[in-house]
Design an enzyme around this catalytic site. Structure first.
Site: not given
Lengths: 160, 160, 160, 160, 160, 160
Positions: D78-80, D115-116, D130
């Site tokens: 739901l992020c733009h 969020m970014e 990793d």
């Protein structure tokens, strides 16, 4: 056929290109698209049952549609990348044998968002198919169309 | 409704998950999907004209469909990533007012490719819409469905 | 420090590269990763309420985690692209103040799937954050770790 | 529980949707997120050694974090989609046993970029995992949280 | 011109499609591609300086090339998605004015990996351009070509 | 070497980061890039033949270039995501042995679009290679360079 309207995505030599929207004004734009998945009544019953209890096909399809709207420019070759300000997708079980889908997309920008709304509807429909295909391979996606469009130079469009 | 077939993409608690295909055999699988874009006869005439001279809508849509088939697992939440061995998409102008679309996808693998074929059909259809929308906003995508499927445990499926 | 174990993702000149897994056998491999989002008890209460009634944060996060597992090779520079055969993500509200997340990924292939499981856990956790951040900005993602791994040359790994 | 704050990503029926940010003003926004990867001291020693000589784990992780910030809207349902104006990720070896990660993201736009920043931190952390997993499978990602946020209607946020 | 060799990516009607590799054997395949970025000697001096001290352009370009190889099927319309087993990219400053780039890609599969190697070279070259363009806009990418190919039905190819 | 111009994509510690364009003005920007694929004259003859009759290599390559321009920020690690307003790619058969490629990209925004134009050229060139490689493995991509740039603070750039 000199009077035929020219297709906007080709130059004078017939070469595909994006439409240049650099000169268009930034306006608030919205589009609504609709479509439906037609299925066996038993399949719809199973979807409705899951929605109430567990196994919510429509919630998964809604998210898939929302996420797909954001990927439209990756999928449709000549679509511009856009910063959508709103995406909503609703799926409504409709007796006896269909799920109706409606997507609403909005943007403040230089080009319309009908492709984003249509992409959301079709990917939501494909997701319904994917999740129910083990019990009903004959499902069909029908009547995917633009329902409403506003905010561009061409004014408001409402499908009758 | 205890006898309802269970949906394969949910566990016993109703939580969505991919189907575990680890135990399935690698077999040669194929799927064919079909659909159509219905439009004004004048729009179809314009597409056919472009195909012959310049501005080939159907060639652009074919490529978009092929590329979308490869992105299916990105779009459909519970689809497995697959190494497709073949993707072909054909669009046929059909008088007076439709473009018929057929996608064929093949794979040697553990799961079927019907979603890839259906995704190719719908994205090709959306691309036709995108390129003609300036002259015909009322176009509709209709009758997207699985036409043929072979190679899985469930045998051959042919839509009647 | 001649005895230091060498990092597998660098060549003798210290240049990053993928590990060459061409010589490895295709085996059935599985990995389970875990993590948690820690939050205000009121936030957890709100999530649990939504799960029962409407607004299911955990269902959205589960799908985001599943889809992210399929994108791992796009995100982690030296991960190999893989054809996962199974992805499952579960989120469990844990009183008073956490959502525990577990992802299980399986594959028949030449390399392990721990990165896919860890990616699923972290993206599911980020999605919980996204959906609840308007009511609780202080949430934290904690204890993301590999819990179980089997199927490779190095045998079974179980975190204590 | 009528007084519970409502979750912004659900409509009145509990259906997930993006928040409509079309009415928000374009302002300069920034977010900083932090987190850490905890590991064996010998693993950290190996990372530090590589950083100085050859095999720079942290440089690879930094790039992975930057690139992931740009993919946030693909990962978080739901992020733009956003046009970030700045992304920076720093990883600091911290004796005896951790790599501290900080991501700063900025934008002139209608919605925040926390969020970014959080996505950059977690993908950088996953990349450290990793690249070191062959020598230390017990590494854990800890304390991923928002550290600072400014530029939105809700004012400045600073984690204590 | 009846004797012209037919292009493999078109059917008898001239419609683009992927080559059907379903009938090909899985073999170990490898490809090496090469290319170069030509620039002002001062630009190369700046790159070499950064490599030794700080600001390592070539390390960033190497990663970009590796990641791009994994995205080849997303970029090149008729390429098959592949599970690469190895990707390595090396960039060598070559006095007085060039960076030579070599990419090696391997796979056990049904189709060759020359496009993946060529994509890695070109994206690494583009990344060098991006990072140095503020000081040298006249850089050119030259001589991108296949250098070696083995493992397919057509035997070993070595550019002179 | 204190007088060396500093590379814009590294901070004072030599750590890669995107350039912060938050303070730049939104202006109309354009870039044109060029390059060429050099091949056997017979290969070019085959391409020209296809273009007239069936099997249009250049139309496929044009679309691939356009779509790649939109993916630039996914491929080039430190490029900003941009909302391009125009992308056009033209490929011109040039006797006796080359296809010349030109890409034009425009944007109203805070940063230039030369990387998008260069990416379009190289991916179009790679697609020509892909579609002709079965008949001519010795093709080379040459002379990929920026041809024109306008709209930024640094004024107009024209390659001589």
């Amino acid at each position: 056929m000199a009077e035929a309207p020219s297709l906007t995505h080709f130059d004078a030599e017939g070469r595909a290109a994006t439409v240049d929207v650099g000169g268009k004004a930034e306006t608030q734009r919205q589009a609504i698209a609709r479509g439906r998945v037609v299925m066996e009544p038993a399949t719809l019953a199973r979807i409705v049952e899951g929605q109430m209890a567990k196994g919510d096909v429509l919630a998964v399809a809604r998210l898939a549609g929302i996420m797909a709207a954001k990927r439209t420019a990756d999928l449709i070759p000549l679509c511009h990348p856009l910063m959508l300000t709103k995406v909503a997708v609703n799926l409504t079980p409709t007796l006896p044998d269909a799920v109706e889908i409606e997507a609403t997309v909005a943007l403040t920008g230089r080009t319309g968002v009908e492709m984003e709304a249509l992409t959301a509807v079709t990917v939501a429909a494909l997701t319904v198919y994917d999740m129910c295909k083990a019990i009903d391979r004959g499902m069909r996606i029908e009547a995917v169309r633009l329902s409403h469009k506003s905010g561009g130079k061409s004014g408001i469009y409402e499908a009758e």
